[in-house]
Design an enzyme around this catalytic site. Structure first.
Site, short mmCIF file in Angstrom:
data_model
loop_
_atom_site.label_atom_id
_atom_site.label_comp_id
_atom_site.label_asym_id
_atom_site.label_seq_id
_atom_site.Cartn_x
_atom_site.Cartn_y
_atom_site.Cartn_z
N GLU A 333 -2.05 1.71 6.38
CA GLU A 333 -1.32 1.27 5.18
C GLU A 333 -0.66 2.47 4.52
O GLU A 333 -1.33 3.47 4.21
CB GLU A 333 -2.28 0.61 4.19
CG GLU A 333 -2.90 -0.68 4.67
CD GLU A 333 -3.75 -1.34 3.59
OE1 GLU A 333 -3.76 -2.58 3.53
OE2 GLU A 333 -4.40 -0.63 2.79
N CYS A 334 0.62 2.39 4.30
CA CYS A 334 1.39 3.40 3.58
C CYS A 334 1.12 4.79 4.15
O CYS A 334 1.59 5.11 5.24
CB CYS A 334 1.09 3.31 2.08
SG CYS A 334 2.36 4.12 1.05
N GLY A 335 0.36 5.64 3.46
CA GLY A 335 0.09 6.98 3.96
C GLY A 335 -0.57 6.96 5.33
O GLY A 335 -0.27 7.80 6.19
#
Length: 442
Positions: A333-335
């Site tokens: 997720e994201c990072g």
């Protein structure tokens, strides 16, 4: 035999007319002050936020849970409120201004703190920044108190009061407007929490956190009538339900957890545990690989851009991740998604090679804010969710996509229904999204 529902304590919501009024300072001070007096307080956070709950935990000693009226339905919120069983008081910190949310309602509202107040019955304590005004602050508070039926304002705490004369004038305006005042906090610059490049700072990265929390508790206790504020708490209208079912991504979950991978909602991890899953934490920054016996690997978001050099040099982690995805699924997720990619370009323009599970290349040298709720229809499965599932989440980052050669993972829309270009991607058993999962839509 019918199981009795847990008796929950009365609650309050700490909110404000706008962001930056001092909600977090008051919230942390109240948690610490009540804790010092032996009162067990259960904290909650309205809306999608990873930072404040960690501070809540440090101040109260109890895990703070996010309650989100856009992403979560009424039953899920009711189930999560059950975390307050055994506490003596509930304090929920709002987000932005009291009535600020998205334009189109989601599962149970617009994400505004006022939605949570209406659902739960918890009265609102307004934190009013009175700098630059006097009696007019009473008009602001009165307007908020009368804006929406079903949302009750118990009173206000005045913040950034300049002098005794200033306080007297503001109190006069509040009295004229019929708004109770629980306390007045004088200007105190050293109470401000530090910020990061994203406007966020994690609790574990805050120098002298214990001293800051003790100072906040003493400051609030000296200027707020704690007994009166506690007496203003209202009964929890939304009856505690059993915890909503959460499908874990696997029976044994390798979960990245360190300063670069810390953005995962507590209610999800607890939901996985309640479903019988085993969490196997590992630290990429310590060059640890995911447990090869796990069923799946989950890479949360965080601050990989601040640690890109260390992550690029973490050969054991990167090679272990590649070996893992050859056999079992990895989701980021994201990072975490960015670290799964081919490369990450930091804000100085330096390119750092990442794990290469997908072809994604992202850059912080060209900063562009991406912020908001996300409604995603999966085009392919991810651990715990089948293709076709609708997921609700939230996105907040400044990275820019340079390359994304792989197939899209989902059709993604914002809260208003507009198409979002950040679709996530997939390659083999590797999947990733820019949004952070909050809940699967009913």
């Amino acid at each position: 035999m019918k199981k009795e529902r847990a008796v929950l304590p009365d609650g309050l919501i700490v909110s404000a007319p706008a962001s930056g009024a001092g909600k977090t300072t008051l919230m942390l001070g109240l948690l610490g002050a009540y804790r010092a007096r032996g009162v067990v307080v259960q904290p909650f956070k309205s809306g999608p936020d990873y930072i404040d709950p960690a501070f809540h935990l440090a101040a109260s000693g109890r895990v703070s849970v996010n309650l989100d009226s856009w992403a979560m339905d009424r039953a899920r919120i009711a189930g999560l409120i059950g975390a307050a069983a055994g506490a003596e008081l509930i304090l929920a910190e709002g987000s932005m201004g009291l009535f600020d949310g998205v334009a189109a309602p989601g599962a149970a509202g617009t994400g505004a703190s006022a939605d949570l107040a209406a659902l739960t019955g918890w009265p609102v304590v307004l934190v009013v920044d009175v700098s630059g005004q006097a009696q007019s602050a009473g008009a602001v508070a009165a307007g908020l108190a009368r804006f929406r039926p079903g949302v009750r304002v118990a009173g206000a705490v005045l913040n950034r009061v300049a002098s005794p004369r200033h306080e007297a004038l503001v109190r006069a305006g509040m009295a004229e407007a019929g708004i109770a005042v629980f306390g007045a906090l004088p200007r105190r610059a050293e109470m401000a929490l530090p910020e990061r490049h994203l406007g966020l700072v994690q609790a574990e990265e805050t120098a002298e956190l214990g001293r800051i929390l003790e100072s906040a508790a003493a400051f609030v206790a000296a200027h707020v009538d704690l007994a009166a504020l506690r007496a203003a708490a209202g009964a929890t209208r939304l009856a505690a339900a059993g915890p909503a079912r959460v499908v874990p991504p696997g029976q044994r979950i390798a979960l990245a957890r360190d300063r670069a991978f810390s953005f995962v909602y507590p209610h999800l991890v607890e939901g996985w545990r309640q479903a019988g899953a085993e969490i196997l934490p590992f630290s990429p920054l310590a060059d640890e690989a995911p447990d090869p016996t796990a069923d799946c690997c989950w890479l949360p978001g965080g601050y990989p851009e601040l640690h890109a050099g260390r992550l690029a040099a973490a050969q054991r982690f990167r090679q272990g991740l590649r070996r893992f995805t050859a056999r079992r699924p990895v989701h980021g997720e994201c990072g975490g998604y960015m670290v799964m990619g081919q490369a990450l370009i930091d804000r100085e323009g330096q390119r750092h090679e990442m794990a290469g599970l997908v072809g994604l290349v992202t850059s912080f040298a060209r900063r562009q804010m991406h912020l908001g709720y996300r409604d995603a229809e999966l085009l392919a499965p991810i651990p715990g969710h089948a293709a076709g599932a609708r997921l609700r989440g939230h996105e907040f980052h400044y990275s820019t996509i340079v390359e994304q050669p792989d197939p899209a993972l989902a059709r993604v829309r914002d809260a208003a229904g507009a198409t979002v270009a950040e679709t996530g991607s997939r390659r083999g058993t590797a999947t990733g999204t820019f949004f952070h999962l909050i809940a699967e839509a009913a």
